[in-house]
Design a protein around this motif. Structure first.
Motif, PDB file in Angstrom:
ATOM      1  N   ALA A  43       0.822  -1.213   0.000  1.00 10.29           N
ATOM      2  CA  ALA A  43       0.000   0.000   0.000  1.00 10.29           C
ATOM      3  C   ALA A  43       0.855   1.262   0.000  1.00 10.29           C
ATOM      4  N   LEU A  44       2.041   1.174   0.620  1.00  6.61           N
ATOM      5  CA  LEU A  44       2.909   2.362   0.762  1.00  6.61           C
ATOM      6  C   LEU A  44       4.145   2.299  -0.134  1.00  6.61           C
ATOM      7  N   LEU A  45       4.160   1.393  -1.099  1.00  7.95           N
ATOM      8  CA  LEU A  45       5.349   1.235  -1.939  1.00  7.95           C
ATOM      9  C   LEU A  45       5.684   2.509  -2.704  1.00  7.95           C
ATOM     10  N   PHE A  46       4.694   3.357  -2.940  1.00 11.64           N
ATOM     11  CA  PHE A  46       4.941   4.592  -3.703  1.00 11.64           C
ATOM     12  C   PHE A  46       5.875   5.550  -2.965  1.00 11.64           C
ATOM     13  N   LEU A  50      12.006   1.051   1.251  1.00  7.60           N
ATOM     14  CA  LEU A  50      12.638   1.098   2.567  1.00  7.60           C
ATOM     15  C   LEU A  50      11.768   1.858   3.567  1.00  7.60           C
ATOM     16  N   LYS A  51      11.201   2.985   3.143  1.00  4.36           N
ATOM     17  CA  LYS A  51      10.310   3.738   4.030  1.00  4.36           C
ATOM     18  C   LYS A  51       9.020   2.963   4.318  1.00  4.36           C
ATOM     19  N   ALA A  52       8.486   2.337   3.286  1.00  2.86           N
ATOM     20  CA  ALA A  52       7.264   1.550   3.477  1.00  2.86           C
ATOM     21  C   ALA A  52       7.518   0.408   4.455  1.00  2.86           C
ATOM     22  N   LYS A  53       8.701  -0.180   4.368  1.00  2.00           N
ATOM     23  CA  LYS A  53       9.039  -1.285   5.266  1.00  2.00           C
ATOM     24  C   LYS A  53       9.122  -0.824   6.720  1.00  2.00           C
ATOM     25  N   ILE A  54       9.633   0.357   6.948  1.00  2.00           N
ATOM     26  CA  ILE A  54       9.738   0.878   8.314  1.00  2.00           C
ATOM     27  C   ILE A  54       8.348   1.038   8.931  1.00  2.00           C
ATOM     28  N   VAL A  55       7.423   1.628   8.172  1.00  2.00           N
ATOM     29  CA  VAL A  55       6.059   1.806   8.680  1.00  2.00           C
ATOM     30  C   VAL A  55       5.417   0.443   8.959  1.00  2.00           C
ATOM     31  N   ALA A  56       5.560  -0.481   8.023  1.00  2.00           N
ATOM     32  CA  ALA A  56       4.970  -1.814   8.194  1.00  2.00           C
ATOM     33  C   ALA A  56       5.577  -2.534   9.397  1.00  2.00           C
ATOM     34  N   ALA A  57       6.883  -2.353   9.583  1.00  3.65           N
ATOM     35  CA  ALA A  57       7.562  -3.034  10.689  1.00  3.65           C
ATOM     36  C   ALA A  57       7.101  -2.515  12.040  1.00  3.65           C
ATOM     37  N   VAL A  58       6.878  -1.228  12.150  1.00  4.70           N
ATOM     38  CA  VAL A  58       6.414  -0.657  13.423  1.00  4.70           C
ATOM     39  C   VAL A  58       5.042  -1.226  13.795  1.00  4.70           C
ATOM     40  N   VAL A  59       4.136  -1.271  12.832  1.00  5.28           N
ATOM     41  CA  VAL A  59       2.790  -1.798  13.102  1.00  5.28           C
ATOM     42  C   VAL A  59       2.858  -3.292  13.408  1.00  5.28           C
ATOM     43  N   ALA A  60       3.593  -4.053  12.585  1.00  2.30           N
ATOM     44  CA  ALA A  60       3.670  -5.502  12.773  1.00  2.30           C
ATOM     45  C   ALA A  60       4.374  -5.856  14.083  1.00  2.30           C
ATOM     46  N   THR A  61       5.373  -5.083  14.467  1.00  2.00           N
ATOM     47  CA  THR A  61       6.081  -5.351  15.714  1.00  2.00           C
ATOM     48  C   THR A  61       5.182  -5.149  16.925  1.00  2.00           C
ATOM     49  N   THR A  62       4.359  -4.123  16.887  1.00  2.00           N
ATOM     50  CA  THR A  62       3.424  -3.882  17.988  1.00  2.00           C
ATOM     51  C   THR A  62       2.427  -5.026  18.121  1.00  2.00           C
ATOM     52  N   VAL A  63       1.872  -5.454  16.997  1.00  2.00           N
ATOM     53  CA  VAL A  63       0.942  -6.584  17.013  1.00  2.00           C
ATOM     54  C   VAL A  63       1.664  -7.849  17.486  1.00  2.00           C
ATOM     55  N   SER A  64       2.886  -8.044  17.034  1.00  2.00           N
ATOM     56  CA  SER A  64       3.656  -9.220  17.409  1.00  2.00           C
ATOM     57  C   SER A  64       3.910  -9.276  18.907  1.00  2.00           C
ATOM     58  N   TYR A  65       4.229  -8.131  19.499  1.00  2.00           N
ATOM     59  CA  TYR A  65       4.496  -8.111  20.942  1.00  2.00           C
ATOM     60  C   TYR A  65       3.253  -8.520  21.730  1.00  2.00           C
ATOM     61  N   GLU A 114      10.507   1.008  -7.610  1.00  2.00           N
ATOM     62  CA  GLU A 114       9.116   1.006  -7.177  1.00  2.00           C
ATOM     63  C   GLU A 114       8.217   1.742  -8.166  1.00  2.00           C
ATOM     64  N   ALA A 115       8.820   2.554  -9.016  1.00  2.00           N
ATOM     65  CA  ALA A 115       8.039   3.276 -10.027  1.00  2.00           C
ATOM     66  C   ALA A 115       7.631   2.376 -11.183  1.00  2.00           C
ATOM     67  N   ASP A 119       8.250  -4.358 -11.457  1.00  2.00           N
ATOM     68  CA  ASP A 119       9.204  -4.704 -10.396  1.00  2.00           C
ATOM     69  C   ASP A 119       8.530  -4.954  -9.044  1.00  2.00           C
ATOM     70  N   ARG A 120       7.222  -4.817  -8.980  1.00  2.00           N
ATOM     71  CA  ARG A 120       6.527  -5.018  -7.701  1.00  2.00           C
ATOM     72  C   ARG A 120       6.717  -6.456  -7.203  1.00  2.00           C
ATOM     73  N   LEU A 121       6.663  -7.423  -8.118  1.00  2.00           N
ATOM     74  CA  LEU A 121       6.850  -8.822  -7.732  1.00  2.00           C
ATOM     75  C   LEU A 121       8.245  -9.040  -7.150  1.00  2.00           C
ATOM     76  N   ALA A 122       9.240  -8.391  -7.753  1.00  2.00           N
ATOM     77  CA  ALA A 122      10.604  -8.540  -7.255  1.00  2.00           C
ATOM     78  C   ALA A 122      10.730  -8.009  -5.825  1.00  2.00           C
ATOM     79  N   PHE A 123      10.091  -6.884  -5.550  1.00  2.23           N
ATOM     80  CA  PHE A 123      10.132  -6.343  -4.188  1.00  2.23           C
ATOM     81  C   PHE A 123       9.399  -7.254  -3.202  1.00  2.23           C
TER      82      PHE A 123
END
Length: 207
Positions: A43-46, A50-65, A114-115, A119-123
């Motif tokens: 959703a945030l690949l645009f 790397l930035k999209a991954k940081i946002v996803a990681a923060v949310v997923a880490t909270t749920v994981s804890y 990402e543009a 290449d979306r599949l590769a990411f």
């Protein structure tokens, strides 16, 4: 859960069932977090992988804890929640670095963009590889440093190990009463030979 428990009891040796249960719960939580991670990254690949991954990681880490604390490691020691919380997010930071490194290789090493929709599949493949590597690290780190077993569980594990050693085929076993009698008979001194003079002194010899 009942079906999973029956499969575990049928196919997993008793000494490994606790670990199998822990692995199953950890994998289930990991599956939920993976869905969250992929959804947010795509959703945030645009804004850049790397930035999209940081946002996803923060949310997923909270749920994981929350899920790991309340379900996977619900019986672990809760004596220091602050220490546990800090360690959890610090180790997840290491996991995030692992995933970011894989995505960086895809973007800057292999020059995917990402543009480019192609290449979306590769990411997504790179993201999956990073999640897999980070998950192995997290499982080892959680059970080693974050969610430690309670003292009761540790003593129980030591008792089980002691029982297994005691009932092992090669464990030393005290001899029973029959074996003791056989040993005494084997090592008993033979009766002393009778002397010739003693034979002459008997009533039969005098007659």
């Amino acid at each position: 859960m009942r079906f999973a428990s029956s499969l575990r009891d049928r196919y997993v040796p008793e000494r490994y069932r606790a670990l199998a249960t822990e692995l199953f719960k950890f994998a289930a939580v990991g599956g939920i977090n993976t869905v969250i991670d992929f959804a947010l990254v795509n959703a945030l690949l645009f804004i850049g992988p790397l930035k999209a991954k940081i946002v996803a990681a923060v949310v997923a880490t909270t749920v994981s804890y929350v899920l790991n604390r309340q379900w996977t490691y619900a019986q672990s020691d809760r004596s220091s929640v602050r220490r546990e919380y800090v360690l959890f997010f610090a180790l997840n930071g290491v996991g995030l670095l692992i995933q970011e490194a894989v995505l960086a290789v895809a973007k800057y090493g292999l020059h995917f963009s990402e543009a480019n929709p192609a290449d979306r599949l590769a990411f997504n493949i790179a993201n999956a590889a990073g999640i897999g590597l980070a998950m192995v690290f997290r499982f080892w780190a959680y059970r080693t440093w974050v969610f430690k077993a309670t003292s009761g569980e540790a003593s129980g594990a030591r008792e089980i190990a002691g029982l297994e050693e005691a009932f092992a085929d090669d464990a030393p076993v005290a001899p029973d009463e029959r074996q003791i009698e056989a040993l005494e008979a084997a090592y008993a001194e033979p009766p002393a030979p009778r002397k010739h003079t003693d034979e002459l002194g008997t009533p039969a010899a005098k007659r």
